[in-house]
Design a protein around this motif. Structure first.
Motif, PDB file in Angstrom:
ATOM      1  N   SER A  57       0.634  -1.323   0.149  1.00  0.00           N
ATOM      2  CA  SER A  57       0.234  -0.019  -0.142  1.00  0.00           C
ATOM      3  C   SER A  57       0.949   1.157   0.105  1.00  0.00           C
ATOM      4  N   VAL A  58       2.096   1.203   0.909  1.00  0.00           N
ATOM      5  CA  VAL A  58       2.927   2.386   0.772  1.00  0.00           C
ATOM      6  C   VAL A  58       3.571   2.426  -0.693  1.00  0.00           C
ATOM      7  N   ASP A  59       3.917   1.300  -1.312  1.00  0.00           N
ATOM      8  CA  ASP A  59       4.663   1.438  -2.525  1.00  0.00           C
ATOM      9  C   ASP A  59       3.397   2.117  -3.599  1.00  0.00           C
ATOM     10  N   ALA A  60       2.301   1.646  -3.389  1.00  0.00           N
ATOM     11  CA  ALA A  60       1.291   1.950  -4.593  1.00  0.00           C
ATOM     12  C   ALA A  60       0.743   3.532  -4.234  1.00  0.00           C
ATOM     13  N   GLN A  61       0.936   3.957  -2.827  1.00  0.00           N
ATOM     14  CA  GLN A  61       0.855   5.529  -2.652  1.00  0.00           C
ATOM     15  C   GLN A  61       1.631   6.253  -3.367  1.00  0.00           C
ATOM     16  N   GLU A  62       2.998   5.774  -3.062  1.00  0.00           N
ATOM     17  CA  GLU A  62       3.979   6.763  -3.707  1.00  0.00           C
ATOM     18  C   GLU A  62       4.155   6.488  -5.253  1.00  0.00           C
ATOM     19  N   ALA A  63       3.617   5.459  -5.835  1.00  0.00           N
ATOM     20  CA  ALA A  63       3.356   5.338  -7.000  1.00  0.00           C
ATOM     21  C   ALA A  63       2.207   6.454  -7.584  1.00  0.00           C
ATOM     22  N   LEU A  64       0.960   6.286  -6.868  1.00  0.00           N
ATOM     23  CA  LEU A  64       0.211   7.350  -7.391  1.00  0.00           C
ATOM     24  C   LEU A  64       0.645   8.788  -7.179  1.00  0.00           C
ATOM     25  N   LEU A  65       1.340   9.081  -6.087  1.00  0.00           N
ATOM     26  CA  LEU A  65       1.793  10.361  -6.159  1.00  0.00           C
ATOM     27  C   LEU A  65       2.696  10.719  -7.199  1.00  0.00           C
ATOM     28  N   THR A  66       3.483   9.892  -7.616  1.00  0.00           N
ATOM     29  CA  THR A  66       4.290   9.928  -8.937  1.00  0.00           C
ATOM     30  C   THR A  66       3.613  10.218 -10.074  1.00  0.00           C
ATOM     31  N   ASP A  67       2.482   9.400 -10.437  1.00  0.00           N
ATOM     32  CA  ASP A  67       1.676   9.617 -11.470  1.00  0.00           C
ATOM     33  C   ASP A  67       0.963  10.812 -11.527  1.00  0.00           C
ATOM     34  N   LEU A  68       0.386  11.199 -10.271  1.00  0.00           N
ATOM     35  CA  LEU A  68      -0.283  12.297 -10.180  1.00  0.00           C
ATOM     36  C   LEU A  68       0.654  13.799 -10.399  1.00  0.00           C
TER      37      LEU A  68
END
Length: 464
Positions: A57-68
Motif C-alpha cells: 500500500s505504501v508503494d502504491a501510494q508513492e506510485a500514485l503520487l508520482t503519477d499524479l
C-alpha cells in the motif's frame, strides 16, 4: 530442641515451595495447551501478510503520487487549454494555455473567483451549466472577444474562434478542454477565397464557350450537331457549378443585406418548385405527397427559398426509388428548442424520401461543400439531360415572367435551378436558411428509412 524447630520450619518451607512450583507448572501447561502449534503458525502468517500489504500500500501510494505529479506537469504543459470550476462556477485552476486563450492569469491565491468575473464569455458559462445539468460531456464552438482594461492593448486583443469540450466531475465540478480554431478558420477562409476567385475567373470563358456552342448548334448538320449538344450540356453543367460557388461566396460574405424579404405563400412556393422538377419526377414515376395548410404566409426571400425547395426536392428525387412518394410536410410550431437564436414562432418544413437514407457517419457532413455521402450514387446521363433541359427552359420562363425588380433580385439565384451532383446543393440550402435566421438538419426518417431534411424558418423576421 532448637534443631528440631529448624528442621520443622525447613520442611514447611520446602512444602510451600513445592506447592507453589506445582501451581506454576500447571498454569504453564494450561497456557501451552491453549496455544496450539497450528494456530501459532496461522497467526504468524497473518501478521506477515499484513506487513506485506502495508508495504504494498505504501508503494502504491508513492506510485500514485508520482503519477499524479506527472499528470499535473503534463496538464500544465499541454498544448490545449484545461480548466476546472467548482459547483459554484468558481475557477479552481487552469493551465498556462487556457490562461493564454482566455487572456487570464492562472489562479495562485487560495481565494477563488467566479469564472464569469475573469472571463466575459457567456457561451463558456452556458456550456458549463449545460454540462452540469445534463451530466454528460458537451461541446461548443464560438468566437471569444477578450476584454482588456488597458486601452493600449485593445488592438492586440483580436477575436479568437474557440472550441470547448466539457465533462462533468464529482461534487458538481466541471472540467473544460479548450482549443483554438484560428488555424482551421484561416484555412477555410483561404479555401473559400481561392474557390471564389477561381469561379470568377472561369465564369467569363465559360460564357464565351457557351455562346460559341449555341451559335454553332443552329448551323451544323445533325451528325456534327450531336457533338455540339454534348459540348453545350457540359458547358452548362460547369456554368451551374461556377454559379453555385459564386452564390455560396456571396451568402457567406454578406448574407443578410442581400435578402429581399416579403410575405409569401409557402404552400404555393412548394407547388411551384415541384412543378419545375416534374420532368425529373415523371422519369422515375415519383409523386408529391404534401401535408400541411392550404395557405401558409411567411416572410422570406422568395427567390432564395425557391432555390432551397428546388435543391431539397431535387435531392429527394435523385435518391428515391421509382414509383414512390416524396413527402413534404409544413407546419407551425413553437420554438421549445434549446437554440436561443431562433424565433419563437417557427415554420417547420420536412422533406422525406423513401431511399436508402444517409449513412450514420455522414450525417454531420451532408451540408458541407463538395461532400457526397456515396460518390457512386450519381445521376444517370438521362437524368442529367432532363435536368439541363429543365434548367434552360426555366431560365427562359423566369426571364419572361419576372418583373424588372424581381429579375434584379433573382439574378444569380435562378441561373441554376437544380444541383448536378457536385455536392453544393445542400451547402447552399444551409447558407440560405441561416441567412433567414433559421436552421436545417438532416437525419433518417424512422418510417421510410429514407433521407429526412428538416428546415426551421422564423414565421416573421425580427428585423422586419
Amino acid at each position: 530442641m532448637a534443631f528440631l524447630w529448624f528442621l520443622l520450619g525447613l520442611m514447611i518451607g520446602l512444602g510451600v515451595l513445592s506447592w507453589y512450583h506445582i501451581q506454576l507448572t500447571r498454569q504453564l501447561q494450561f497456557l501451552m495447551s491453549s496455544l496450539q502449534p497450528q494456530g501459532s503458525r496461522r497467526s504468524l502468517v497473518s501478521v506477515l501478510r499484513l506487513r506485506q500489504a502495508v508495504a504494498a500500500s505504501v508503494d502504491a501510494q508513492e506510485a500514485l503520487l508520482t503519477d499524479l505529479e506527472t499528470w499535473r506537469h503534463l496538464s500544465l504543459a499541454a498544448p490545449i487549454g484545461i480548466l476546472q470550476v467548482d459547483e459554484e462556477n468558481q475557477l479552481i485552476w487552469c493551465n498556462a494555455q487556457a490562461g493564454q486563450l482566455l487572456s487570464i492569469q492562472p489562479p495562485t491565491a487560495p481565494t477563488r473567483r467566479l469564472l464569469l468575473e475573469l472571463v466575459r464569455s457567456y457561451e463558456l458559462d452556458q456550456l458549463i451549466e449545460q454540462t452540469r445539468v445534463l451530466r454528460k460531456p458537451c461541446q461548443s464552438d464560438w468566437t471569444f472577444h477578450p476584454v482588456c482594461a488597458d486601452p493600449s492593448q485593445l488592438s492586440r486583443q483580436m477575436p479568437r474562434p474557440l472550441r470547448a469540450h466539457s465533462l462533468p466531475l464529482r461534487d458538481g465540478c466541471v472540467g473544460v478542454f479548450l482549443e483554438s480554431r484560428q488555424e482551421a478558420v484561416l484555412l477555410a477562409q483561404q479555401r473559400d477565397r481561392w474557390i471564389s476567385d477561381v469561379a470568377h475567373e472561369l465564369k467569363t470563358p465559360l460564357t464565351s464557350i457557351r455562346l460559341v456552342a449555341e451559335t454553332l448548334q443552329i448551323r451544323l448538320e445533325p451528325p456534327l450537331r450531336d457533338w455540339i449538344d454534348r459540348l453545350l450540356n457540359e458547358t452548362i453543367r460547369l456554368s451551374s457549378l461556377v454559379q453555385d460557388l459564386l452564390d455560396l461566396s456571396q451568402l457567406e460574405a454578406n448574407p443578410h443585406p442581400s435578402l429581399r424579404c416579403k410575405t409569401v405563400d409557402l404552400t404555393r412556393l412548394i407547388q411551384s418548385a415541384w412543378f419545375g422538377l416534374e420532368p425529373l419526377a415523371r422519369n422515375k414515376q415519383l409523386r408529391l405527397d404534401y401535408v400541411g395548410p392550404d395557405r401558409l404566409l411567411i416572410q422570406l426571400d422568395e427567390s432564395r427559398i425557391h432555390r432551397v425547395l428546388l435543391n431539397l426536392l431535387d435531392n429527394a428525387i435523385k435518391y428515391s426509388p421509382p414509383q414512390q412518394a416524396i413527402r413534404v410536410q409544413a407546419s407551425l410550431i413553437t420554438n421549445d428548442r434549446s437554440d436561443p437564436n431562433l424565433s419563437k414562432q417557427l415554420v417547420q418544413l420536412d422533406v422525406i424520401d423513401a431511399g436508402l437514407g444517409f449513412p450514420s457517419d455522414a450525417l454531420p457532413y451532408v451540408f458541407d461543400r463538395f461532400y457526397r455521402a456515396d460518390p457512386s450514387r450519381s445521376r444517370s446521363p438521362a437524368e442529367v439531360e432532363i435536368s439541363k433541359t429543365y434548367a434552360v427552359g426555366k431560365n427562359t420562363a423566369a426571364a419572361n415572367s419576372a418583373s424588372s425588380d424581381d429579375a434584379q433580385s433573382t439574378k444569380g439565384t435562378h441561373a441554376v435551378s437544380v444541383s448536378s451532383g457536385s455536392g453544393l446543393g445542400l451547402a447552399i440550402v444551409r447558407q440560405i436558411v441561416e441567412a433567414h435566421h433559421g436552421s436545417v438538419q438532416a437525419s433518417n426518417h424512422p418510417e421510410t428509412h429514407g433521407g429526412w431534411l428538416q428546415v426551421f424558418l422564423p414565421l416573421q423576421r425580427d428585423d422586419a
